[in-house]
Scaffold this active site. Structure first.
Site, PDB file in Angstrom:
ATOM      1  N   ARG A 127       0.822  -1.217   0.000  1.00  0.00           N
ATOM      2  CA  ARG A 127       0.000   0.000   0.000  1.00  0.00           C
ATOM      3  C   ARG A 127       0.853   1.262   0.000  1.00  0.00           C
ATOM      4  NH1 ARG A 127      -4.409   0.686   4.394  1.00  0.00           N
ATOM      5  NH2 ARG A 127      -2.706  -0.057   5.698  1.00  0.00           N
ATOM      6  N   ARG A 155       2.657   3.963   5.211  1.00  0.00           N
ATOM      7  CA  ARG A 155       2.312   4.151   6.620  1.00  0.00           C
ATOM      8  C   ARG A 155       3.332   3.489   7.535  1.00  0.00           C
ATOM      9  NH1 ARG A 155      -4.004   2.810   7.153  1.00  0.00           N
ATOM     10  NH2 ARG A 155      -3.184   1.668   8.946  1.00  0.00           N
TER      11      ARG A 155
HETATM   12  P1  AP5 Z   1      -7.279  -0.080   2.315  1.00  0.00           P
HETATM   13  O1  AP5 Z   1      -8.530   0.337   1.611  1.00  0.00           O
HETATM   14  O2  AP5 Z   1      -6.310   0.975   2.727  1.00  0.00           O
HETATM   15  O3  AP5 Z   1      -7.652  -1.058   3.546  1.00  0.00           O
HETATM   16  P2  AP5 Z   1      -8.239  -0.738   4.983  1.00  0.00           P
HETATM   17  O4  AP5 Z   1      -9.256  -1.790   5.284  1.00  0.00           O
HETATM   18  O5  AP5 Z   1      -8.658   0.681   5.084  1.00  0.00           O
HETATM   19  O6  AP5 Z   1      -6.942  -1.082   5.844  1.00  0.00           O
HETATM   20  P3  AP5 Z   1      -6.216  -0.303   7.020  1.00  0.00           P
HETATM   21  O7  AP5 Z   1      -4.841  -0.873   7.120  1.00  0.00           O
HETATM   22  O8  AP5 Z   1      -6.345   1.177   6.869  1.00  0.00           O
HETATM   23  O9  AP5 Z   1      -7.066  -0.797   8.226  1.00  0.00           O
HETATM   24  P4  AP5 Z   1      -6.673  -0.761   9.693  1.00  0.00           P
HETATM   25  O10 AP5 Z   1      -7.995  -1.057  10.282  1.00  0.00           O
HETATM   26  O11 AP5 Z   1      -5.568  -1.635  10.094  1.00  0.00           O
HETATM   27  O12 AP5 Z   1      -6.060   0.709   9.895  1.00  0.00           O
HETATM   28  P5  AP5 Z   1      -6.642   2.038  10.523  1.00  0.00           P
HETATM   29  O13 AP5 Z   1      -6.056   3.171   9.825  1.00  0.00           O
HETATM   30  O14 AP5 Z   1      -8.120   1.946  10.660  1.00  0.00           O
HETATM   31  O15 AP5 Z   1      -6.558  -1.156   1.362  1.00  0.00           O
HETATM   32  C1  AP5 Z   1      -5.326  -1.766   1.751  1.00  0.00           C
HETATM   33  C2  AP5 Z   1      -4.482  -2.031   0.499  1.00  0.00           C
HETATM   34  O16 AP5 Z   1      -5.125  -3.018  -0.317  1.00  0.00           O
HETATM   35  C3  AP5 Z   1      -4.298  -0.789  -0.416  1.00  0.00           C
HETATM   36  O17 AP5 Z   1      -3.032  -0.828  -0.984  1.00  0.00           O
HETATM   37  C4  AP5 Z   1      -5.387  -0.964  -1.488  1.00  0.00           C
HETATM   38  O18 AP5 Z   1      -5.036  -0.339  -2.709  1.00  0.00           O
HETATM   39  C5  AP5 Z   1      -5.441  -2.485  -1.617  1.00  0.00           C
HETATM   40  N1  AP5 Z   1      -6.790  -2.981  -1.934  1.00  0.00           N
HETATM   41  C6  AP5 Z   1      -7.986  -2.520  -1.449  1.00  0.00           C
HETATM   42  N2  AP5 Z   1      -9.008  -3.237  -1.959  1.00  0.00           N
HETATM   43  C7  AP5 Z   1      -8.447  -4.179  -2.784  1.00  0.00           C
HETATM   44  C8  AP5 Z   1      -8.999  -5.225  -3.603  1.00  0.00           C
HETATM   45  N3  AP5 Z   1     -10.327  -5.445  -3.662  1.00  0.00           N
HETATM   46  N4  AP5 Z   1      -8.123  -6.001  -4.300  1.00  0.00           N
HETATM   47  C9  AP5 Z   1      -6.768  -5.785  -4.230  1.00  0.00           C
HETATM   48  N5  AP5 Z   1      -6.197  -4.800  -3.485  1.00  0.00           N
HETATM   49  C10 AP5 Z   1      -7.034  -4.006  -2.763  1.00  0.00           C
HETATM   50  O19 AP5 Z   1      -6.041   1.946  12.000  1.00  0.00           O
HETATM   51  C11 AP5 Z   1      -4.657   2.033  12.234  1.00  0.00           C
HETATM   52  C12 AP5 Z   1      -4.362   1.908  13.719  1.00  0.00           C
HETATM   53  O20 AP5 Z   1      -4.995   2.986  14.426  1.00  0.00           O
HETATM   54  C13 AP5 Z   1      -4.872   0.635  14.398  1.00  0.00           C
HETATM   55  O21 AP5 Z   1      -3.974  -0.447  14.269  1.00  0.00           O
HETATM   56  C14 AP5 Z   1      -5.032   1.099  15.846  1.00  0.00           C
HETATM   57  O22 AP5 Z   1      -3.786   1.139  16.499  1.00  0.00           O
HETATM   58  C15 AP5 Z   1      -5.523   2.535  15.679  1.00  0.00           C
HETATM   59  N6  AP5 Z   1      -6.989   2.618  15.631  1.00  0.00           N
HETATM   60  C16 AP5 Z   1      -7.744   3.077  14.589  1.00  0.00           C
HETATM   61  N7  AP5 Z   1      -9.054   3.006  14.886  1.00  0.00           N
HETATM   62  C17 AP5 Z   1      -9.134   2.490  16.144  1.00  0.00           C
HETATM   63  C18 AP5 Z   1     -10.220   2.148  16.991  1.00  0.00           C
HETATM   64  N8  AP5 Z   1     -11.491   2.336  16.601  1.00  0.00           N
HETATM   65  N9  AP5 Z   1      -9.933   1.634  18.205  1.00  0.00           N
HETATM   66  C19 AP5 Z   1      -8.670   1.447  18.626  1.00  0.00           C
HETATM   67  N10 AP5 Z   1      -7.584   1.742  17.871  1.00  0.00           N
HETATM   68  C20 AP5 Z   1      -7.815   2.252  16.624  1.00  0.00           C
HETATM   69 ZN    ZN Z   2      -7.959   2.296   6.230  1.00  0.00          ZN
END
Ligand code: AP5
Ligand code: ZN
Length: 209
Positions: A127, A155
């Site tokens: 990504r 990231r």
């Molecule tokens: P993308 O669309 O970026 O996936 P995503 O589901 O948004 O993945 P994230 O890594 O952002 O989810 P996350 O939940 O770990 O992170 P977050 O920022 O929420 O796609 C990923 C990749 O795949 C991209 O390269 C894309 O191009 C590709 N792709 C997408 N669809 C595809 C397809 N169909 N086929 C092929 N490729 C595809 O959280 C980060 C951190 O913040 C957490 O670990 C935690 O520490 C904290 N945090 C955030 N929210 C909370 C919460 N509510 N509670 C506690 N801690 C939290």
């Molecule tokens: Zn995300």
């Protein structure tokens, strides 16, 4: 329309949320993006959250619920919103239920994107995000086509080791919410392994029902 995109790290929540913003003209509320902005601004909350995020662990519920409470109170959420990456624990889901009940609103749909763990590591490590437009790319599955899109960043938590931690946090603390939203009768489970455009088409079809 009050929507949620749900799924494991890398399931495609952010990618699909962007299509929902365009179609429904409602804001995306990504707790991950809000936390990364707080880290960039070097706020106290951001600095505290960074330690958890870099370790692939969840940020404490009290911090996250405070963020959501403030964000949902903003004017642009009156027309609806897309929750991305929230809730991730049962206490967060319960807090959201109470907050929404107090606002006299309800969740229309939870779009759950199913992707097995073995596909996640490649998605996450490939990504890249545009610093300028915020668009999400994948160097193999969804590379940038615009030549001007050269300011791509990776990231800090997108390493193979951290992804494994994030996946175990997902299975232990977040996946149980599938039952919570199944019981509420609002969940739609989609095959997130299909191509981006196919997942988008399935998502819009399920929202039209
Ligand atoms: P993308 O669309 O970026 O996936 P995503 O589901 O948004 O993945 P994230 O890594 O952002 O989810 P996350 O939940 O770990 O992170 P977050 O920022 O929420 O796609 C990923 C990749 O795949 C991209 O390269 C894309 O191009 C590709 N792709 C997408 N669809 C595809 C397809 N169909 N086929 C092929 N490729 C595809 O959280 C980060 C951190 O913040 C957490 O670990 C935690 O520490 C904290 N945090 C955030 N929210 C909370 C919460 N509510 N509670 C506690 N801690 C939290
Ligand atoms: Zn995300």
């Amino acid at each position: 329309m009050n929507l949620m995109v749900f799924g494991a790290p890398g399931a495609g929540k952010g990618t699909q949320a962007k299509f929902l913003i365009e179609k429904y003209d409602i804001p995306q509320i990504s707790t991950g993006d809000i936390l990364r902005a707080a880290i960039a601004d070097k706020t106290d909350m951001g600095m505290e959250a960074k330690n958890f995020m870099d370790a692939g662990k969840l940020v404490p519920d009290s911090t996250i619920i405070g963020i959501i409470k403030d964000r949902l109170a903003e004017d642009d959420c009156k027309k609806g919103f897309i929750l991305d990456g929230f809730p991730r624990t049962l206490p967060q889901a319960e807090a959201l239920k109470d907050l929404m009940a107090n606002m006299n609103i309800s969740l229309d749909k939870v779009i759950s994107l199913n992707v097995p763990d073995e596909l996640i590591v490649e998605r996450i490590t490939g990504r890249r995000t545009s610093k300028v437009t915020g668009k999400i790319y994948h160097m193999k599955f969804n590379p940038p086509t615009d030549e001007k899109e050269e300011d791509l960043i990776q990231r800090a938590d997108d390493t193979e080791e951290t992804v494994k931690q994030r996946l175990s946090a997902y299975h232990e603390q977040t996946a149980p919410l599938i039952d919570f939203y199944t019981n509420m009768g609002v969940i739609v489970e989609l095959d997130g392994t299909k191509e981006v455009s196919e997942v988008t088409a399935d998502m819009f079809a399920s929202l039209a029902k």
